[in-house]
Each structure stands twice: as structure tokens, then as C-alpha cells.
Design an enzyme around this catalytic site. Structure first.
Site, PDB file in Angstrom:
ATOM      1  N   PHE A   1       0.871  -1.187   0.000  1.00  0.00           N
ATOM      2  CA  PHE A   1       0.000   0.000   0.000  1.00  0.00           C
ATOM      3  C   PHE A   1       0.899   1.226   0.000  1.00  0.00           C
ATOM      4  O   PHE A   1       1.801   1.334   0.828  1.00  0.00           O
ATOM      5  CB  PHE A   1      -0.921   0.038   1.228  1.00  0.00           C
ATOM      6  CG  PHE A   1      -1.804   1.264   1.229  1.00  0.00           C
ATOM      7  CD1 PHE A   1      -3.017   1.267   0.550  1.00  0.00           C
ATOM      8  CD2 PHE A   1      -1.411   2.433   1.885  1.00  0.00           C
ATOM      9  CE1 PHE A   1      -3.821   2.411   0.522  1.00  0.00           C
ATOM     10  CE2 PHE A   1      -2.203   3.574   1.860  1.00  0.00           C
ATOM     11  CZ  PHE A   1      -3.417   3.560   1.177  1.00  0.00           C
TER      12      PHE A   1
ATOM     13  N   ASP B   1       9.608   2.261   1.404  1.00  0.00           N
ATOM     14  CA  ASP B   1       8.458   3.018   1.882  1.00  0.00           C
ATOM     15  C   ASP B   1       8.379   2.787   3.390  1.00  0.00           C
ATOM     16  O   ASP B   1       7.850   1.781   3.857  1.00  0.00           O
ATOM     17  CB  ASP B   1       7.180   2.545   1.175  1.00  0.00           C
ATOM     18  CG  ASP B   1       5.955   3.329   1.650  1.00  0.00           C
ATOM     19  OD1 ASP B   1       6.033   3.974   2.710  1.00  0.00           O
ATOM     20  OD2 ASP B   1       4.916   3.273   0.958  1.00  0.00           O
TER      21      ASP B   1
ATOM     22  N   LYS C   1       3.705  10.202   8.079  1.00  0.00           N
ATOM     23  CA  LYS C   1       3.021   9.790   9.306  1.00  0.00           C
ATOM     24  C   LYS C   1       3.702  10.322  10.571  1.00  0.00           C
ATOM     25  O   LYS C   1       3.580  11.495  10.872  1.00  0.00           O
ATOM     26  CB  LYS C   1       2.872   8.273   9.327  1.00  0.00           C
ATOM     27  CG  LYS C   1       1.834   7.753   8.295  1.00  0.00           C
ATOM     28  CD  LYS C   1       1.446   6.336   8.589  1.00  0.00           C
ATOM     29  CE  LYS C   1       0.572   5.701   7.521  1.00  0.00           C
ATOM     30  NZ  LYS C   1      -0.831   6.101   7.579  1.00  0.00           N
TER      31      LYS C   1
END
Ligand SMILES: Cc1ncc(COP(=O)(O)O)c(C=O)c1O
Length: 439
Positions: free
Chosen positions: A157, A255, A284
Site C-alpha cells: 500500500f 516506503d 506519518k
């Protein structure tokens, strides 16, 4: 009104059913104002937070095992972060770094260059989100190599923009109906030990038979597939993949949007595998709750792009930079990276044996404070989405916020903030265990 640290809620408290009447009223308003495409895990409206606690409009206080999807690793409204945002907001809120610079942006980039894996010379620039960080690592990788192809993985994702949605492996809800997708993206198997798929040899065999390696700029890979179900690849898979790429001039892009900033018990999850990526995407927990993402990479790769080729109006906003610096200081001064390891040990000591004692639990896995529980049917392997939903609902009703995940929707994901107390962690695990046994 803002909660000062002393007033911040610290204990679970249920005053109404979950969601309570005020949350339900607000939900009706929300339904009239906001499309269903923006979905919600738990429809309680939050008014404030404490370490490991979210308080809702009905006065309920829920234990938070989600951290806003691994975004409040250093705590929600962490005191240093709040102070830094306030101070910066009073000085100036925006100039656009590409119009007139400010030192906070430079300092965040310096910290990213120091903290990300590898002691080679690095450069960083700042963006607004995880998806934007991934968009930009791809831009830089293509520019630096002069090659168009990008490899992404099953169970991956990477976001919801056109390119990052293309890189994402799961069709529903992320891709269905949103095509056509970006070209030159190839997909390869990700190592999923519990399901016995994506061994290194299989991954490489697929790459060698379906992709022209000399046309590939980069592989984009999560060191642990978070949304995909907290899938931890088999030992050596990531390093083997990186080695295969290096021999072919393909850049390795990690990632670390979900796994970064202490979540797995190291600053970055690649470190566990001793892999040094060429480019790293972060977001994040970098901003402690404010939007910011980072693109970090080898100096020669990053410096290849012409002036003006990357950037954006808000990327590295002054308040987000102040928040990021204070977040990193909090992670360091409170020893939260080490704390993630301790949390992981506590969770695995409590839940690790469930796979052998609760029939619907196929595997409990993870690293540090990133743990997934995979639910299966009677045959021990067929994904059981319904059981997952039942456990999730029981936890929510009892005042424990947990998230679901998984390509098959059959994983419960635990991502507690690293500032959570031992007592709250234990209490949350008690609730989870009861919900599991009842399922
Ligand atoms: C691994 C990973 N990459 C990228 C993203 C996208 O980040 P954002 O939602 O900030 O665009 C996410 C978000 O969950 C993620 O988990």
C-alpha cells in the site's frame, strides 16, 4: 480548549455505549456533509487525547491501539510538539520554502539525513503526505536513472493518488473503478511466510521473466507490509531483493511511511534486515500529527534533478517542520524507539501463543510495536474476515480502538502509541484477549 499534559485523560472510561448519542448525532451531520468514500473505522467523535487515550464527545475514553495509523508514535499532542507548534505559529505560518527559506526545513532535512539508514551522503526534501513522498521518490528515481519502470509488490500500500494507487496491490477499496492506472508499473510477489508465498526465488523469477531490468528505475517496497496485514517478509528476502536490484542498477526505495520513526523498535524497519535503501519515503509519525513527508536519498541521486523539478507550496510548512523536530526530540529524549521493542515483547508474550490456543487465530506476527493477528477458518488457512470483524467490534464496544488490515481483510493491526503506559497496554490486551476468546 486544549488539554494541558496534567489534565490529559489517562484512563479508559465508558459512560455510554460506543458510539454514544452525541457521536451518533454528529454522524448524521457527517453523512449529510461528507461522501461515504471517506470511510471511518470507529464513528466516535474525538475531543481530546492523552497518552494512549482518545476521549470522545460523550465523555468516553478509549484506549488507542491505532495511533492514527502509526502517526502519533511520540504521543498525541506530545508536550514538546504542542509547544513547538504554538511558538512557530506565533512567528510565521508560511512563506513557501521555494520562495524564501527558513531554518526549520533545513533542520528537518538534516535530521532525516542522519537518521535514515546508511552513512553515505544524503539529501532530503519535504512534502505533505506519504503518497506525495512516494510520488516524489518515483520522480527522482526515474530522473536519476533515465529509466521508466517501477516495480511494486503484492500486499503493498502506497497511497491514494493516481501513481500510488497504481503501486498499491489491493483492488478493493483502493483501486476499483478508479482506472486507468499509471503506466510502467510492474508487480512482483511479496514474501508472505504464513501463506507460503513470495519466497525470494519466486519473487526474482517473476521479475526476471516479466520485467526488462535495464528499463526499471526502482523497486518500491515496504519493509513490513502494513495495510497488507503486517506481513513481515522472510529473513533475507529484503536483502536478497536489494542485492538483485544493485546488480542491475535498479534503485531500492523503502516506503517507511508506516514503519518509520521507531514503530518497529529501530528508527526504520530496513535496519532489522541491514538493508540500506537508495531512497526512503517517510511521513506519518514524522510530524507528530501535523502533515509532513520526507524524501531522502543518496546525494548523487537527489542532486540529479534540475532546479524546480520537485517541491510544492506547502511541503515542509514551518509549523509542520517545528512539529517534526519536536517529535524527533521526543522520540529521542523519552527513549521511545527502545520502548517500541519493549511493547513488542509485552504484546508477543501475551498474544504470541494465541495461534495455538484460539482456533480462529492463524498467526500473530510483527516487529516492535507493530503487530498483526491473522484470522483464519477451520482449515487453518482460509482468511476469515467475519471473525476479524467480530473481534474488532467487541474491542470497540469495550473501549479499545484497534484497526483492521490485510489484503483479505482478515488481520487486526496493533499500533499503540509508544508513550502508552504499561497499565493501559495490559488493559488493552486484556480486552483484546477476551474479544478473541469470545469470537
Ligand atoms: C506504507 C504506506 N505508504 C504510503 C501511505 C500513504 O500515506 P498518506 O496517507 O499520508 O498519503 C501509507 C498510508 O497508510 C502507508 O501505510
Amino acid at each position: 480548549m486544549n488539554a494541558t499534559p496534567d489534565e490529559a485523560p489517562r484512563q479508559r472510561r465508558l459512560l455510554t455505549e460506543i458510539p454514544g448519542p452525541r457521536s451518533r448525532e454528529l454522524w448524521a451531520r457527517r453523512e449529510r456533509a461528507i461522501p461515504q468514500g471517506v470511510s471511518t473505522t470507529l464513528p466516535v467523535f474525538v475531543v481530546r487525547a492523552g497518552p494512549g487515550i482518545l476521549e470522545d464527545v460523550d465523555g468516553n475514553r478509549l484506549i488507542d491501539f491505532g495511533s492514527g495509523i502509526s502517526t502519533t508514535n511520540a504521543g498525541n499532542s506530545a508536550p514538546l510538539v504542542v509547544e513547538a507548534i504554538r511558538e512557530q505559529a506565533g512567528l510565521f505560518t508560511h512563506t513557501c520554502f521555494q520562495v524564501t527559506p527558513y531554518v526549520g526545513y533545513v533542520e528537518v532535512c538534516e535530521r532525516l539525513n542522519q537518521l535514515t539508514p546508511g552513512d553515505h551522503e544524503k539529501r532530503s526534501f519535504l512534502v505533505n503526505s506519504g503518497a506525495e513522498a512516494i510520488e516524489n521518490v518515483v520522480k527522482v528515481a526515474r530522473y536519476a536513472t533515465g529509466r521508466p519502470g517501477i516495480v511494486a509488490f503484492d500486499h503493498g500500500f502506497h497511497g491514494r493518488t493516481l501513481l500510488t494507487m497504481t503501486l498499491t496491490g489491493k483492488e478493493m477499496p483502493y483501486k476499483r473503478g478508479f482506472g486507468p492506472f499509471a503506466p510502467d508499473v510492474h508487480r512482483a510477489p511479496y514474501s508472505y511466510p504464513f501463506r507460503g508465498t513470495g519466497h525470494l526465488a519466486d519473487t526474482i523469477a517473476v521479475l526476471e521473466t516479466t520485467v526488462a531490468a535495464d528499463e526499471v528505475a526502482a523497486v518500491v517496497v515496504e519493509p513490513i507490509a502494513g495495510e497488507g496485514g503486517v506481513v513481515v517478509p522472510e529473513p533475507g528476502w529484503l536483502a536478497g531483493l536489494a542485492g538483485w536490484c544493485r546488480e542491475r542498477g535498479i534503485l531500492v526505495v523503502a516506503d517507511e511511511v508506516q514503519t518509520g520513526f521507531g514503530r518497529t523498535g529501530d528508527w526504520f524497519a530496513c535496519e532489522h534486515e541491514e538493508v540500506v535503501p537508495d531512497l526512503v519515503a517517510t511521513a506519518k509519525s514524522l510530524g507528530g500529527g501535523l502533515p509532513i513527508g520526507g524524501v531522502t536519498g543518496r546525494a548523487e541521486v537527489m542532486d540529479s534533478v534540475h532546479p524546480g523539478g520537485v517541491g510544492g507550496t506547502f511541503g515542509g510548512n514551518p509549523a509542520s517542520c517545528a512539529a517534526a523536530l519536536a517529535t524527533i526530540r521526543t522520540l529521542e529524549s523519552e527513549g521511545l524507539v527502545e520502548r517500541a521493542r519493549v511493547i513488542g515483547e509485552v504484546v508477543m508474550a501475551r498474544l504470541g501463543k494465541l495461534a495455538s490456543t484460539v482456533a480462529s487465530v492463524g498467526e500473530v506476527r510483527g516487529r516492535g510495536a507493530m503487530v498483526g493477528i491473522e484470522f483464519v477458518g477451520d482449515d487453518g488457512i482460509t482468511p476469515d474476515r467475519e471473525a476479524t470483524g467480530r473481534v474488532l467490534r467487541r474491542c470497540h464496544e469495550a473501549g479499545l480502538l484497534v484497526l483492521s488490515a490485510g489484503t483479505f481483510g482478515n488481520v487486526i493491526r496493533l499500533l499503540p502509541p509508544l508513550v502508552i503506559s504499561d497499565e493501559l497496554l495490559d488493559e488493552g490486551l486484556d480486552i483484546l484477549e477476551r474479544a478473541l476468546v469470545a469470537s
